[in-house]
Design an enzyme around this catalytic site. Structure first.
Site, PDB file in Angstrom:
ATOM      1  N   LYS A 136       0.851  -1.191   0.000  1.00  0.00           N
ATOM      2  CA  LYS A 136       0.000   0.000   0.000  1.00  0.00           C
ATOM      3  C   LYS A 136       0.888   1.244   0.000  1.00  0.00           C
ATOM      4  CE  LYS A 136      -3.809   2.182   2.527  1.00  0.00           C
ATOM      5  NZ  LYS A 136      -4.934   1.933   3.453  1.00  0.00           N
TER       6      LYS A 136
ATOM      7  N   ASP B 287     -13.572   4.420   9.619  1.00  0.00           N
ATOM      8  CA  ASP B 287     -13.890   4.317   8.191  1.00  0.00           C
ATOM      9  C   ASP B 287     -14.336   2.880   7.927  1.00  0.00           C
ATOM     10  OD1 ASP B 287     -14.222   5.214   5.611  1.00  0.00           O
ATOM     11  OD2 ASP B 287     -12.109   5.047   5.065  1.00  0.00           O
TER      12      ASP B 287
END
Ligand code: ADP
Ligand code: MG
Length: 393
Positions: free
Chosen positions: A121, A226
């Site tokens: 990532k 989130d």
């Protein structure tokens, strides 16, 4: 974002030495003067100019001559520095297809020598918020390069630290493998994001697992912030894995209740819509009216045992300090506010100002080490994670 790692093969030691010099120069220069790059890199016979041309050709640096002749790193240049470091460390040796483009990241498959596939990532924090901030504030326009470097690195460090800590506490998260600059390497999660899943054998079980994880997180002192169908992965056996942690906050955060309720609500809404689940306990309430349901059965934040010691102790031990957390909380809060469509007004101008002033001050306090030191560090550029990690704020 395209990531042609073949370029890596054509880059020489000198190329990386100069790229590293640009990175170091960016600690206190938005555009690093060419002479400074040359001095830091200290290649023989002024060789850095030729190298810079090559880096420019591959879009690893950006040239700016508006005020003076200088360069800054591009995302791609920063990516390559992190990737090179990871390859040198033996973490992986090949980059494969792109797995996802999040709002604040690009995710790729990477392959180890033995064929194991991992996920990489690359954080791109600042891509969203600073665009908005920049539009408002002239003086920030020239600061953006500092900010994305710094913020992306902080986000990666946080994600890595949280993933590791959560894994150690038995949460269903990817295995955190390594972290450098804005790059996190983790195990590849099998399956798909929940948003792509149209059917489940046991939606009740999956739902209970997910809500159970949110509650247990809060019991450990954390809120995901989130938590939704994009950040929950489901494999063929309907095993759940949570991902995406840079925005997590402590239960002692002033807006903890709101973040917790929002996470919970997201999951309830999604399961209602996608899997036609009904959550009301009241038998007379067969029309599924939302007003009733909100009162029934939802985990209540106020009833969850607050035990935030976990966060401070373990995450501090893992290299992500309370100060880092506070800093990032302040920053991501502003970002979170921008994503929530109903709350556009919540980030006041004043808060914006604070957020960026703090950040800029911190960044400005980062000084280049003495010349001698630079030479030494540049000499060790093969192990260039040290260059980035050595003078952390
Ligand atoms: P962002 O912060 O940008 O939303 P995420 O961590 O949520 O980034 O990742 C974006 C997407 O990339 C995910 O929705 C998922 O499809 C994919 N992804 C992320 N991490 C992994 C992983 N470890 N294994 C497989 N796919 C992943
Ligand atoms: Mg995500």
């Amino acid at each position: 974002m395209k990531l042609d790692v073949n370029v890596l093969r054509y880059l020489s030691k000198d190329d990386f030495r100069v790229l590293t010099a640009v990175e170091m120069g960016m600690r206190n220069h938005e555009i690093v003067p060419s002479e400074l790059i040359a001095r830091i890199a200290s290649l023989k016979h002024g060789g850095s100019y030729k190298v810079l041309k090559n880096l420019l050709k591959h879009k690893l640096v950006h040239h700016d001559a508006s005020k003076y002749d200088g360069f800054r790193l591009t995302y791609l240049g920063y990516d390559f520095l992190a990737i090179k470091t990871m390859v040198n460390r033996g973490v992986f040796n090949g980059v494969g297809r792109q797995l996802g483009t999040g709002k604040e990241s690009d995710i790729f498959e990477v392959v180890k020598e033995d064929g194991t596939v991992l996920a990489m990532k690359l954080h791109r924090l600042g891509r969203v918020s600073f665009r908005a901030v920049k539009a408002k504030r002239d003086y920030l326009r020239h600061r953006s390069s500092y900010n994305w470097l710094y913020l992306s690195r902080l986000a990666a460090l946080k994600e890595f630290a949280f993933m590791k800590a959560l894994e150690e506490h038995g949460f269903p998260v990817p295995n955190a493998v390594d972290c450098n600059r804005h790059c996190v390497i983790m195990s590849l999660v099998p399956g798909y994001p929940l948003v792509q899943v149209k059917e489940l054998q046991n939606p009740d079980v999956v739902f209970e697992t997910i809500i159970g994880a949110v509650v247990r997180l809060a019991e450990h002192g954390l809120i995901h912030c989130d938590f939704n169908e994009f950040n929950i992965m489901i494999d063929d056996d309907e095993k759940v894995t949570m991902i995406d942690f840079p925005q997590m906050v402590s239960v002692s955060h002033p807006n903890a209740q709101m973040y917790f309720d929002r996470d919970v609500e997201c999951i309830y809404k999604f399961f209602e819509k996608r899997f036609n689940m009904l959550f009301e306990e009241n038998e007379n309430d067969s029309d599924g009216s939302e007003a009733e349901m909100d009162e029934v059965g939802r985990p209540q934040f106020s009833e969850i045992n607050k035990n935030s010691g976990f966060l401070d102790k373990e995450l501090a031990a893992s290299g992500f300090t309370r100060k880092d957390q506070n800093e990032l909380e302040k920053l991501t809060e502003a970002e979170l506010d921008m994503y929530s469509d109903s709350d556009d007004e919540r980030t006041s101008d004043e808060e914006d100002e604070d957020m960026n002033e703090t950040n800029i001050k911190q960044l400005e306090s980062l000084q280049l080490e003495k010349e001698d030191n630079n030479h030494q560090v540049a000499d060790e550029h093969d192990d260039n994670h040290q260059v980035g990690d050595e003078h952390d704020p």
